[in-house]
Motif scaffolding. Structure first.
Motif, PDB file in Angstrom:
ATOM      1  N   ASN A   4       1.672  39.049  35.249  1.00  0.00           N
ATOM      2  CA  ASN A   4       1.290  40.512  34.741  1.00  0.00           C
ATOM      3  C   ASN A   4       2.347  41.251  35.269  1.00  0.00           C
ATOM      4  O   ASN A   4       2.337  42.177  35.902  1.00  0.00           O
ATOM      5  CB  ASN A   4       0.066  40.892  35.711  1.00  0.00           C
ATOM      6  CG  ASN A   4      -0.443  42.410  35.151  1.00  0.00           C
ATOM      7  OD1 ASN A   4      -0.403  42.587  33.890  1.00  0.00           O
ATOM      8  ND2 ASN A   4      -0.768  43.256  36.135  1.00  0.00           N
ATOM      9  N   SER A   6       5.351  44.166  35.215  1.00  0.00           N
ATOM     10  CA  SER A   6       5.398  45.397  35.043  1.00  0.00           C
ATOM     11  C   SER A   6       6.134  46.110  33.614  1.00  0.00           C
ATOM     12  O   SER A   6       6.859  45.155  33.197  1.00  0.00           O
ATOM     13  CB  SER A   6       6.003  46.022  36.370  1.00  0.00           C
ATOM     14  OG  SER A   6       7.510  45.518  36.257  1.00  0.00           O
ATOM     15  N   GLN A  30      -2.697  54.265  27.495  1.00  0.00           N
ATOM     16  CA  GLN A  30      -2.439  52.715  27.180  1.00  0.00           C
ATOM     17  C   GLN A  30      -3.026  52.043  28.371  1.00  0.00           C
ATOM     18  O   GLN A  30      -3.165  52.336  29.506  1.00  0.00           O
ATOM     19  CB  GLN A  30      -0.783  52.630  27.458  1.00  0.00           C
ATOM     20  CG  GLN A  30       0.001  53.028  26.344  1.00  0.00           C
ATOM     21  CD  GLN A  30      -0.097  52.235  24.885  1.00  0.00           C
ATOM     22  OE1 GLN A  30      -0.251  50.875  25.102  1.00  0.00           O
ATOM     23  NE2 GLN A  30      -0.558  52.806  24.138  1.00  0.00           N
ATOM     24  N   ASP A  31      -3.663  50.948  27.971  1.00  0.00           N
ATOM     25  CA  ASP A  31      -4.704  50.225  28.926  1.00  0.00           C
ATOM     26  C   ASP A  31      -4.070  48.983  29.616  1.00  0.00           C
ATOM     27  O   ASP A  31      -4.908  48.379  30.291  1.00  0.00           O
ATOM     28  CB  ASP A  31      -5.767  49.765  28.250  1.00  0.00           C
ATOM     29  CG  ASP A  31      -5.777  48.627  27.141  1.00  0.00           C
ATOM     30  OD1 ASP A  31      -4.567  48.432  26.847  1.00  0.00           O
ATOM     31  OD2 ASP A  31      -6.639  48.176  26.641  1.00  0.00           O
ATOM     32  N   TYR A  32      -2.908  49.034  29.572  1.00  0.00           N
ATOM     33  CA  TYR A  32      -2.345  47.683  30.492  1.00  0.00           C
ATOM     34  C   TYR A  32      -2.294  48.164  31.972  1.00  0.00           C
ATOM     35  O   TYR A  32      -2.062  49.277  32.236  1.00  0.00           O
ATOM     36  CB  TYR A  32      -0.854  47.589  29.916  1.00  0.00           C
ATOM     37  CG  TYR A  32      -0.049  46.614  30.447  1.00  0.00           C
ATOM     38  CD1 TYR A  32      -0.496  45.282  30.272  1.00  0.00           C
ATOM     39  CD2 TYR A  32       1.013  46.647  31.511  1.00  0.00           C
ATOM     40  CE1 TYR A  32       0.097  44.089  30.644  1.00  0.00           C
ATOM     41  CE2 TYR A  32       1.645  45.676  32.077  1.00  0.00           C
ATOM     42  CZ  TYR A  32       1.293  44.341  31.602  1.00  0.00           C
ATOM     43  OH  TYR A  32       1.915  43.270  32.121  1.00  0.00           O
ATOM     44  N   SER A  33      -2.482  47.171  32.731  1.00  0.00           N
ATOM     45  CA  SER A  33      -2.672  47.669  34.122  1.00  0.00           C
ATOM     46  C   SER A  33      -1.463  47.918  35.108  1.00  0.00           C
ATOM     47  O   SER A  33      -1.689  48.721  35.909  1.00  0.00           O
ATOM     48  CB  SER A  33      -3.614  46.432  34.675  1.00  0.00           C
ATOM     49  OG  SER A  33      -2.891  45.238  34.586  1.00  0.00           O
ATOM     50  N   ASN A  34      -0.251  47.136  34.674  1.00  0.00           N
ATOM     51  CA  ASN A  34       0.706  47.126  35.540  1.00  0.00           C
ATOM     52  C   ASN A  34       1.881  47.970  34.815  1.00  0.00           C
ATOM     53  O   ASN A  34       2.808  47.476  34.106  1.00  0.00           O
ATOM     54  CB  ASN A  34       1.185  45.882  35.771  1.00  0.00           C
ATOM     55  CG  ASN A  34       2.478  45.893  36.968  1.00  0.00           C
ATOM     56  OD1 ASN A  34       2.468  47.068  37.425  1.00  0.00           O
ATOM     57  ND2 ASN A  34       2.889  44.880  37.349  1.00  0.00           N
ATOM     58  N   GLU A  36       4.175  51.801  34.672  1.00  0.00           N
ATOM     59  CA  GLU A  36       4.673  53.064  35.239  1.00  0.00           C
ATOM     60  C   GLU A  36       5.127  53.951  33.954  1.00  0.00           C
ATOM     61  O   GLU A  36       5.930  53.378  32.941  1.00  0.00           O
ATOM     62  CB  GLU A  36       5.863  52.808  36.081  1.00  0.00           C
ATOM     63  CG  GLU A  36       7.027  52.183  35.486  1.00  0.00           C
ATOM     64  CD  GLU A  36       8.184  51.938  36.550  1.00  0.00           C
ATOM     65  OE1 GLU A  36       8.260  52.395  37.764  1.00  0.00           O
ATOM     66  OE2 GLU A  36       9.173  51.333  35.945  1.00  0.00           O
ATOM     67  N   SER A  60       0.644  57.070  38.013  1.00  0.00           N
ATOM     68  CA  SER A  60       1.256  56.234  37.147  1.00  0.00           C
ATOM     69  C   SER A  60       2.784  56.827  36.844  1.00  0.00           C
ATOM     70  O   SER A  60       3.721  56.410  36.283  1.00  0.00           O
ATOM     71  CB  SER A  60       0.853  55.623  36.238  1.00  0.00           C
ATOM     72  OG  SER A  60       0.259  56.534  35.360  1.00  0.00           O
ATOM     73  N   GLN A 102      -3.984  50.103  22.962  1.00  0.00           N
ATOM     74  CA  GLN A 102      -3.771  48.722  23.458  1.00  0.00           C
ATOM     75  C   GLN A 102      -2.665  48.248  23.223  1.00  0.00           C
ATOM     76  O   GLN A 102      -2.169  46.944  23.494  1.00  0.00           O
ATOM     77  CB  GLN A 102      -5.018  48.042  22.836  1.00  0.00           C
ATOM     78  CG  GLN A 102      -6.450  48.394  23.287  1.00  0.00           C
ATOM     79  CD  GLN A 102      -7.400  47.252  22.596  1.00  0.00           C
ATOM     80  OE1 GLN A 102      -7.338  46.990  21.517  1.00  0.00           O
ATOM     81  NE2 GLN A 102      -8.262  47.120  23.603  1.00  0.00           N
ATOM     82  N   SER A 105      -0.593  46.201  25.853  1.00  0.00           N
ATOM     83  CA  SER A 105      -1.342  45.270  26.373  1.00  0.00           C
ATOM     84  C   SER A 105      -1.233  44.013  25.282  1.00  0.00           C
ATOM     85  O   SER A 105      -1.060  42.832  25.512  1.00  0.00           O
ATOM     86  CB  SER A 105      -2.832  45.567  26.467  1.00  0.00           C
ATOM     87  OG  SER A 105      -3.111  46.432  27.459  1.00  0.00           O
ATOM     88  N   GLN A 109       0.571  40.294  25.627  1.00  0.00           N
ATOM     89  CA  GLN A 109      -0.163  39.072  25.455  1.00  0.00           C
ATOM     90  C   GLN A 109       0.813  38.087  24.494  1.00  0.00           C
ATOM     91  O   GLN A 109       0.879  37.280  24.674  1.00  0.00           O
ATOM     92  CB  GLN A 109      -1.262  39.297  24.879  1.00  0.00           C
ATOM     93  CG  GLN A 109      -2.244  38.325  24.823  1.00  0.00           C
ATOM     94  CD  GLN A 109      -2.733  37.389  26.163  1.00  0.00           C
ATOM     95  OE1 GLN A 109      -2.837  38.105  27.164  1.00  0.00           O
ATOM     96  NE2 GLN A 109      -2.605  36.320  25.988  1.00  0.00           N
TER      97      GLN A 109
END
Length: 279
Positions: A4, A6, A30-34, A36, A60, A102, A105, A109
């Protein structure tokens, strides 16, 4: 590399009080978790800083303000080399905005599927919008997504006839090693990416028709300038890229053919823009 990694969304800004809120809001969606978000304010003199202050409670977001105005490209570079710490970077100019929540993300991917260590960057597409028109800007590729070598991206750049700074997510340390944002010219972003390709010709690049968002065209865009000296300096970067490619092992025919296409397409585009402004 982490499963995952950054990602940093860099938002360089100077006197963009009309647009900055929309850019930040789109980055926050933006829905990506990691992730900044670094806002690099190049010493704005309008209400940009006051607008940004409304977002500074978000964990963030990091806000950096230059003590003096460095200029567009120097601000890009400072943000990338000094402020950003993430594994991957995408640049969102303050007058542009994401429409696909998205997007990052989806990009990550695709990079993960291809291999983090093998992939140099991913480039999607954007919508071009102004007060008069709106159109989709996309590359000349057969499929919705393709994996090519960076060398192919460089050699066939004008065949695809496409570039999107805001849709390009690139590997940060590779970009820094390739001296990203080192030329203070109109097309510093294009020069940086093509130089990155020449220096890493065997790495993979993912080109896609995935839409990131909107590139808003207005009178303040540097790309809208018709200043002849600026365009002459800009045109010289293609000669520099052709010379670098020859040093890196591309053939004389390849580099001369590439340079001829670059010059023809660039001059044609400039003359077209010049005539349109006079009519």
């Amino acid at each position: 590399m982490s499963e995952n990694p950054s990602v940093c969304i860099m938002i360089p800004v100077y006197n963009q009080e009309r647009f900055i809120a929309k850019a930040i809001e789109s980055a926050l969606r933006q829905d990506y978790s990691n992730i900044e978000i670094i806002i690099a304010d190049d010493n704005s003199t309008d209400s940009t800083a006051a607008i940004i202050a409304n977002f500074l409670g978000k964990p963030s977001i990091t806000y950096k303000r230059n003590g003096v105005n460095l200029g567009r490209v120097a601000n890009y570079r400072k943000c990338l080399y000094e402020y950003a710490k993430a594994d991957w970077v995408i640049n969102l100019d303050a007058d542009d905005y994401f429409t696909n929540d998205q997007y990052i993300s989806q990009v990550m991917q695709a990079i993960k599927k291809n291999g983090f260590d093998k992939t140099l960057f991913y480039q999607g597409v954007n919508i071009i919008k102004s007060d008069r028109f709106e159109k989709l800007n996309e590359p000349n590729i057969k499929s919705g997504e393709a994996v090519i070598t960076a060398g192919d991206f460089f050699l066939n750049y004008f065949k695809r006839n496409y570039f999107s700074h805001m849709s390009t997510l690139y590997h940060r340390t590779s970009a820094m090693a390739s001296d990203f944002y080192s030329r203070d010219v109109i097309s510093s972003d294009i020069f940086s990416l093509l130089q990155l390709c020449i220096n890493n010709s065997n790495k993979d690049v993912i080109v896609s028709k995935n839409i990131s968002g909107v590139w808003y065209q207005h009178s303040g865009n540097i790309s809208k300038s018709l200043n002849l000296k600026k365009h002459f300096n800009n045109l010289r970067i293609y000669a520099q890229l052709s010379f670098l490619a020859k040093l890196k092992g591309y053939s004389k025919w390849q580099t001369l053919n590439w340079l001829a296409k670059a010059g023809f397409i660039y001059i044609r585009s400039y003359l077209y823009s010049f005539v349109r402004t006079k009519n």
